[in-house]
Design a protein around this motif. Structure first.
Motif, PDB file in Angstrom:
ATOM      1  N   ARG A 191     -35.630 -13.129  -7.624  1.00 16.87           N
ATOM      2  CA  ARG A 191     -36.502 -14.088  -6.950  1.00 16.87           C
ATOM      3  C   ARG A 191     -37.766 -13.361  -6.535  1.00 16.87           C
ATOM      4  NH1 ARG A 191     -37.911 -15.904  -1.908  1.00 16.87           N
ATOM      5  NH2 ARG A 191     -38.155 -18.165  -1.651  1.00 16.87           N
ATOM      6  N   ASP A 205     -41.838 -13.877  -4.631  1.00 18.11           N
ATOM      7  CA  ASP A 205     -42.938 -14.608  -3.996  1.00 18.11           C
ATOM      8  C   ASP A 205     -44.214 -13.846  -4.347  1.00 18.11           C
ATOM      9  OD1 ASP A 205     -41.550 -16.603  -1.972  1.00 18.11           O
ATOM     10  OD2 ASP A 205     -40.486 -14.686  -1.839  1.00 18.11           O
ATOM     11  N   VAL A 222     -43.612 -19.359  -5.674  1.00 18.13           N
ATOM     12  CA  VAL A 222     -42.230 -18.943  -5.506  1.00 18.13           C
ATOM     13  C   VAL A 222     -41.559 -19.106  -6.861  1.00 18.13           C
ATOM     14  CG1 VAL A 222     -40.025 -19.400  -4.383  1.00 18.13           C
ATOM     15  CG2 VAL A 222     -42.150 -19.623  -3.081  1.00 18.13           C
ATOM     16  N   THR A 281     -45.398 -24.070  -6.633  1.00 21.45           N
ATOM     17  CA  THR A 281     -46.514 -23.685  -5.773  1.00 21.45           C
ATOM     18  C   THR A 281     -47.010 -24.915  -5.032  1.00 21.45           C
ATOM     19  OG1 THR A 281     -48.748 -22.770  -5.712  1.00 21.45           O
ATOM     20  CG2 THR A 281     -48.153 -24.056  -7.648  1.00 21.45           C
TER      21      THR A 281
END
Length: 811
Positions: A197, A199, A229, A243
């Motif tokens: 994951r 960001d 993300v 987003t």
């Protein structure tokens, strides 16, 4: 200071000092073991590289990656084994900075936590066969699984950043080209059990986003800025990206995207994009040029809400991507080719996959307008569902409905064709129209247009109609007219008609339009239609003769150049002093006149039949007529036609019944009056039971020859004569007049204004009892028995002179 705080601060200071010492030691270690460390870095990176990896230089950067050790790699180059063939370098970085785990470094291994790339070019290239230079990265990690001691070689990146980087994806097989100038991409990575994951922040200039390079790029030369993300699931092989928002240029977008990476043959992507209150031109500028060029033929004045779904495959075999766009428009001005729509609201849909399994090209695209409400030149209308199909050759279809006061048509027609007052109008049309090449591909229209109880001023012909009703029905290519009622003054007309092949001719050849009308009327006052004699008035603004594309222009052009074939039946026809009954006629209007065919009517106790034409002119209208007059009352006939322009010979001089055949030309004014002295042609006259009353020229002759005879009332049982009319001059062919008072042979020229020269042969005997003679030969012999006087009546110096005819030839 409390004792516990002193102890805590000492511990903290010692810990910091320890870290500094360790970092300083690591830095010294790297500095004095540069070759060894550089080799370790190369070996670590090369574990995932099947090709060429070159690092030009390496320097430690103290404290930059604290608590890790930062290494600055210079001139990093990565190329696959086939670089010599395709010449695309996968990575060319001037600065490639990495942060490595300090503890791992002292164990003799490299564990990279952070990568920072600056001043670089990344080029992911795939050739037409499907080979990609990303093959430089090894995909088989079996040796790692077999050797747990090398588990540290599986690098889990914690942070990454790119700045001043050119990033290119050039897929020649799938015809895709993505090119970005990266100002800043920076983010953090996490590694849950399911995958990873991240960001990250994005700030790039999109130079090209061509999902199909044949059609061009989406969002070309637009800055993309936003926070994302993203997550990857190893089991499904799917990457999810979202987003809120992503700014593309000056417009914010909400984006959710799904990318399939599991190696499936049909692996692809899906993007869901939402834009609130975006302008039409801002939205179309984000699309590929082939779509933008077509959509920019239209415009919407106010911002609208747009949702776009974008679906495609990575291999490009589907010809995609597939686009599905919805939009909501409220109270905007919408510009379409040739027109502007005001107060326009609708729900719109765009798809480039109109027919399933026919690809995603422009020729399979559709724009659909649902529940459209708008007004065009003050005419309100609705379209329940309208569509524009095929962006290469756009064709519009839909159901057009409108109901409005008839006076609103004045805005639509720009006061060029007609002006409307009172009444109402409604339209219910189903149309199919090529909105770009409508001159070539004619619209198809079905349905009706109705006008009720309206007053019309058709100003090009200066005609005013009141309380009119008209129904226009489009059936196939034909236009049907029904339930037409028109009234101008005291004239009332009802009509039905049709125009065959109307839609094609309307655009392509308006001069070939032929309106066939069946006209009925209880009473018709021709004087109220004199506007048809006058030359058609020009438009208030300059109008092109051809198809300008403007609706009002084209309608005016069609009415001006088209023809009407009228089949009339009228109970009573009035024109000034003229009254006819049971009239019928076949009339054909032309661009510059009127053709008269098979006209028949009853008048003055007899009948008339006429054929001919009227040609319009600027100063005078010309006519050419062939007529047959059968047994009409002469007094009524001459009275009705204003004595045919004669001054000395009027209806007051006549009695009896007239039959005649004429072949004449002449002039008539816009007011419907005969132009003085304009008639030319032949006139054959037959009189029965006639009488000549108070005819001054003959009375003048009588005073000279027969001073004791009453020539004021001369009965003529029968007279047949032939005359040639040439303006002011009437040529009298040899004519025998047999009357109750005298017999006379007449020949010569009668001048209406001047130039009279008539020869009269007058027997002196009294023919009063000749009517009792039955034998024609005996009557003829007796006609000139006795003394015959030969007289000449002619004009000299403006005065009429009567004397002996010295030029008479004896038989």
């Amino acid at each position: 200071m409390p004792k516990w705080l002193k102890i805590s601060l000492k511990i903290l200071a010692g810990f910091i000092l320890l870290i500094v010492v360790i970092l300083l030691g690591a830095t010294l270690y790297i500095t004095y073991n540069k070759t060894k460390v550089l080799k370790m870095v190369n070996e670590q990176l090369e574990k995932n590289v099947d090709g060429t990896l070159i690092i030009g230089d390496m320097k430690p950067t103290f404290f930059k990656g604290f608590p890790d050790i930062s290494l600055s790699l210079k001139n990093v180059l990565i190329r696959d084994k086939k670089f010599a063939q395709h010449k695309h370098t996968l990575l060319d970085a001037k600065d490639f900075n990495i942060s490595v785990n300090t503890a791992a470094l002292f164990r003799g291994t490299i564990d990279i936590n952070h990568i920072e790339i600056t001043d670089a070019a990344i080029d992911l290239f795939t050739d037409s066969t499907g080979y990609s230079n990303t093959a430089v990265f090894k995909k088989d990690n079996k040796q790692v699984k077999d050797n747990p001691s090398e588990s540290s070689s599986i690098t889990q990146l914690k942070k990454f950043s790119l700045s001043n980087v050119t990033f290119t994806v050039d897929n020649r097989k799938a015809h895709k080209l993505f090119n970005f100038a990266v100002n800043d991409i920076s983010g953090k990575m996490q590694y849950p059990d399911s995958g990873w994951r991240t960001d990250f922040h994005l700030n790039v200039l999109a130079k090209s986003m061509a999902f199909n390079s044949v059609h061009g790029s989406f969002i070309k030369n637009k800055v993309l800025k936003g926070d994302f993300v993203a997550g990857y699931n190893e089991k499904s092989g799917i990457i999810n990206v979202s987003t809120m928002p992503l700014n593309i240029g000056d417009d914010p977008f909400k984006i959710n995207a799904v990318f399939e990476t599991a190696g499936k043959p049909d692996a692809g992507f899906t993007m869901h994009i939402v834009a609130d209150q975006i302008l039409w031109r801002s939205a179309t500028a984000l699309l590929a040029p082939n779509v933008t060029t077509v959509l920019n033929r239209f415009n919407i004045s106010k911002p609208m809400d747009v949702i776009c779904d974008l679906t495609g495959s990575f291999d490009g075999n589907d010809g995609g991507p597939k686009l599905y766009v919805t939009a909501k428009v409220n109270d905007s001005k919408v510009t379409i080719p040739g027109a502007e729509l005001d107060d326009c609201s609708f729900n719109g849909i765009f798809s480039n996959n109109y027919v399933k399994d026919k690809g995603f090209g422009d020729d399979n695209s559709i724009i659909k307008l649902i529940n459209l409400k708008a007004s065009y030149n003050h005419l309100p209308f609705t379209i329940d569902t309208g569509s524009i199909i095929n962006l290469i050759k756009p064709v519009a279809t839909g159901n057009f409905k409108s109901n409005f006061p008839a006076a609103d048509l004045n805005y639509f027609l720009e006061d060029d064709v007609a002006k409307f007052n009172n009444g109402s109008a409604d339209m219910n049309l189903r149309y199919t129209a090529d909105i770009i090449d409508y001159k070539i591909n004619k619209p198809i229209i079905r349905g009706s247009i109705n006008l009720r109880n309206t007053d019309i001023y058709y100003w090009p012909r200066n005609l005013k109609f009141k309380n009119n009703s008209i129904s226009l029905n489009f059936v196939g290519d034909d236009l049907l007219l029904s339930n037409i009622r028109m009234q101008t003054g005291r004239s009332i007309v009802t009509m039905d008609g049709r125009v065959n092949n109307f839609l094609n001719l309307y655009y392509n050849a308006p001069e070939k339009i032929l309106l066939a009308l069946q006209i009925r009327s209880p009473q018709l006052y021709l004087g109220e239609f004199m506007g048809f004699l006058a030359e058609r008035k020009s438009a208030p603004t300059t109008r092109r003769r051809g198809n300008s594309g403007n609706i009002a222009d084209q309608l005016s052009n069609a009415l001006d150049r088209g023809k009407a074939e009228m089949h009339m039946k009228v109970a009573k026809v009035y024109y000034k002093k003229f009254l006819a009954t049971d009239a019928y006629a076949d009339l054909l209007t032309t661009e510059n006149g009127l053709i008269i065919r098979n006209v028949g009517l009853k008048h003055a106790g007899g009948s008339l039949k006429i054929n001919g034409r009227v040609m319009q002119g600027r100063s005078l209208n010309r006519f050419a007529l062939n007529s047959t007059v059968s047994h009409v009352n002469m007094q009524e006939f001459f009275y009705a036609f204003n004595n045919f322009g004669l001054q000395d010979f009027t209806y007051e001089n006549l009695k009896g019944f007239l039959s005649a055949k004429t072949n004449i030309t002449g002039g008539v004014t816009d007011a419907g009056n005969l132009a003085p002295h304009s008639i030319n042609g032949n006139l054959d006259v037959s009189l029965r039971d006639a009488a000549l009353l108070n005819f001054k020229p003959l009375i003048g002759v009588g005073k000279f020859v027969f001073p004791f005879r009453d020539l004021k009332n001369i009965s003529i049982p029968k007279l047949d004569g032939h005359f040639i009319v040439n303006g002011d001059m009437i040529t009298i062919k040899p004519l025998q007049v047999s009357s109750s008072v005298l017999n006379v042979d007449v020949a010569g020229v009668y001048g209406l204004t001047k130039g009279t020269d008539i020869a009269l042969d007058i027997p002196l005997r009294n023919p009063g009892k000749d009517s009792l003679i039955i034998d024609k030969e005996e009557l003829q012999k007796k006609r000139f028995k006795g003394i015959v006087v030969h007289i000449r009546a002619h004009e000299e110096n403006g005065k009429m002179k009567i004397g002996w005819n010295k030029n008479h030839k004896k038989n």
